[in-house]
Design an enzyme around this catalytic site. Structure first.
Site, PDB file in Angstrom:
ATOM      1  CG  LEU A  38      25.867  24.895  11.905  1.00  0.00           C
ATOM      2  CD1 LEU A  38      27.192  25.095  11.170  1.00  0.00           C
ATOM      3  CD2 LEU A  38      25.025  26.168  11.816  1.00  0.00           C
ATOM      4  CB  CYS A  42      18.009  17.830   5.950  1.00  0.00           C
ATOM      5  SG  CYS A  42      18.813  16.386   5.258  1.00  0.00           S
ATOM      6  N   GLY A 186       4.815  10.161   5.815  1.00  0.00           N
ATOM      7  CA  GLY A 186       3.856   9.221   6.391  1.00  0.00           C
ATOM      8  C   GLY A 186       4.283   7.775   6.182  1.00  0.00           C
ATOM      9  CD  GLU A 204      -3.046  10.606   0.279  1.00  0.00           C
ATOM     10  OE1 GLU A 204      -2.033  10.755   0.980  1.00  0.00           O
ATOM     11  OE2 GLU A 204      -3.563  11.530  -0.369  1.00  0.00           O
ATOM     12  N   GLY A 267       2.181  17.378   4.230  1.00  0.00           N
ATOM     13  CA  GLY A 267       2.976  18.327   3.467  1.00  0.00           C
ATOM     14  C   GLY A 267       3.636  19.345   4.372  1.00  0.00           C
ATOM     15  CG  HIS A 440      26.529 -11.007 -13.657  1.00  0.00           C
ATOM     16  ND1 HIS A 440      25.154 -11.002 -13.603  1.00  0.00           N
ATOM     17  CD2 HIS A 440      26.928 -12.283 -13.366  1.00  0.00           C
ATOM     18  CE1 HIS A 440      24.734 -12.220 -13.305  1.00  0.00           C
ATOM     19  NE2 HIS A 440      25.792 -13.011 -13.152  1.00  0.00           N
TER      20      HIS A 440
END
Ligand code: NAI
Length: 462
Positions: A38, A42, A186, A204, A267, A440
């Site tokens: 699964l 990703c 890339g 590119e 893409g 901080h």
């Protein structure tokens, strides 16, 4: 035929999250994926393995180039690519195993095999070996994700001309890697292999890399990547690859880039191949994405679509939100997604992150804006950590001071951006951000300072 309240096709972050949410809400759920594990692109071959490689290679750069600055003597530093890949695989296995456990615990029935509609309410699942089964669903969610775009004159061969699927698993460090496409994949994978010793050239097509980011961010980022050793060739139109040379042209002039491997990362396209959408009368839009309405319903009322397969950014976290909302709508609840506030992150070093409107986009829309910028070189924690490259930029409405967007170039930008997302979710102003107490010393103080800089009141900058 077994019947479900919901069948989810595709077990990536969109699909499995949708299935899990639906089961939380009491629905009987089937989850189908053709992969044996699964997590989709990703977890298996995308976000997660690339992050494992980015972390490992960043440690190598630290050991080689920065440890000495900290007074750490390491002697000669080397690495073992097989061990590095083994760790990456272990990271993936741990996560996909976790998702399987969760599916079991939530009683989501998992089917392994290729799914195809046989009607608007039935789906067949064909495993790699064995016979197909057919199941029925009152509702069906298409979450089949995306696949890399292939250039007709630069076809993937799985060896020399490859997609990201292969570039996360090279067995040797290529001497010369040419990356076609200066986008997210890339630059992330280009960074990995450059750190491991490849001579990397990014080619590119557009006049700038990561073109969705503001010009000033891209200018600084490009300089940093070039300093790290990446060669960046913009405005170059790739024409082909033969005999180990990638050919391109710029302003009509030919260019040649010798390459041992070519990573094509131009893409991704929605993946609906062999899904039998015609059997269910599901309609695609002009870009071959599944057409959905504002509630992610397709042209067929009981069929929904989420994630990369529909319009919108192809991002795991966006797919997850789509999945949760659709599960809730199916269960009769009030699902909600704010597509205007999807953060985008490039996980290079430094990282680049954005949310909402950029300065360039806001100006192009003719909006009246004020900008607050703060350089990390003036942030105490960044100096202590040695991560002073970059800046935070807040874009605010000049009348209302409402934050319209932010762009961050810097270490941990991907973590820092979520504070801005939260401010924006609550309609926060730049002054709100500037008056919020930040621990901080942290990098996050740069956000506060950039918020103050919108009204020219940053404390640690003139
Ligand atoms: P991308 O859309 O980010 O970048 C593709 C780049 O290729 C663009 O800069 C484009 O101008 C260029 N290009 C297109 N055709 C070309 C050509 N013929 N020659 C040279 N350059 C050309 O796509 P990428 O990097 O392939 O990623 C695919 C998807 O995966 C994206 O939607 C991205 O958001 C997602 N992703 C997200 C990640 C993240 O969030 N960190 C990591 C990896 C992928």
């Amino acid at each position: 035929m077994e019947s479900f309240d919901l069948i989810v096709i595709g077990a990536g972050p969109g699909g499995y999250v949708c299935a899990f949410r639906a089961s939380q809400l009491g629905l009987k759920v089937a989850l189908i994926d053709k992969r044996s594990t699964l997590g989709g692109t990703c977890l298996n071959v995308g976000c997660i393995p690339s992050k494992a490689l980015l972390h490992s290679s960043e440690h190598l750069v630290f050991a080689r180039q920065h440890a000495a600055e900290h007074g750490i003597k390491l002697g000669s530093v080397d690495f073992d690519l097989a061990a590095l890949m083994k760790r990456k695989d272990a990271v993936v296995n741990k996560l996909v195993g976790g998702v399987t456990q969760l599916a079991k615990g939530r009683k989501v029935m998992v089917f392994t095999g290729a799914a195809a509609f046989t009607s608007a309410t039935t789906v067949s699942v064909t495993p790699l070996s064995g016979t197909a089964v057919e199941i029925a669903g009152k509702n069906i969610v298409i979450a089949t994700g995306s696949v890399p775009v292939e250039l007709p004159f630069l076809k993937f061969d799985g060896d020399t001309v490859v997609s990201s699927d292969d570039a996360i698993a090279f067995k040797e460090v290529p001497r010369r890697l040419v990356v076609v496409g200066g986008g997210v994949i890339g630059l992330e994978l280009g960074s990995v292999w450059s750190r491991l010793g490849s001579e990397v050239t990014v080619v590119e097509f557009l006049p700038k890399i990561i073109a969705t980011f503001d010009d000033d961010v891209v200018r600084s980022f490009t300089r940093i990547l070039q300093k790290q050793g990446l060669k960046i060739e913009v405005g170059a139109k790739v024409t082909g690859f033969s005999k180990g040379v990638l050919t391109a042209e710029r302003d009509g002039k030919p260019l040649e880039f010798p390459a041992d491997k070519v990573l094509v990362a131009v893409g991704r396209r929605p993946f609906t191949d062999q899904l039998g959408l015609d059997k269910a009368s599901v309609v695609l839009d002009e870009k071959k994405r599944v057409k959905v309405d504002a509630r992610l319903r397709t042209s067929v009322p009981n069929i929904w679509a989420i994630g990369d397969v529909i319009a919108g950014p192809m991002l795991a976290h966006k797919a997850e939100e789509d999945g949760v909302a659709v599960a809730e709508w199916i269960a009769g609840k009030a699902g909600h997604i704010n597509w205007d506030l999807v953060p985008g992150v490039v996980y290079t070093a430094p990282e680049v992150a954005s949310v909402g409107l950029g300065e360039d986009a806001a100006k192009a829309q003719g909006l009246s804006i004020r900008i607050g910028k703060f350089n990390l070189a003036a942030n105490g924690r960044a100096i202590a950590a040695g991560t002073t490259d970059g800046f935070v930029k807040i874009i605010a409405d000049s009348k209302t001071d409402r934050i319209l967007g932010a762009q961050i170039l810097g270490a941990n930008a991907g973590e820092l951006i979520s504070e801005i997302v939260t401010h924006m979710e609550y309609g926060g102003s730049a002054e709100d951000l500037g008056r919020t107490i930040h621990a901080h010393p942290t990098m996050s103080e740069a956000l506060k300072e950039a918020g103050l800089a919108v009204s020219k009141s940053a404390i640690h900058a003139l």
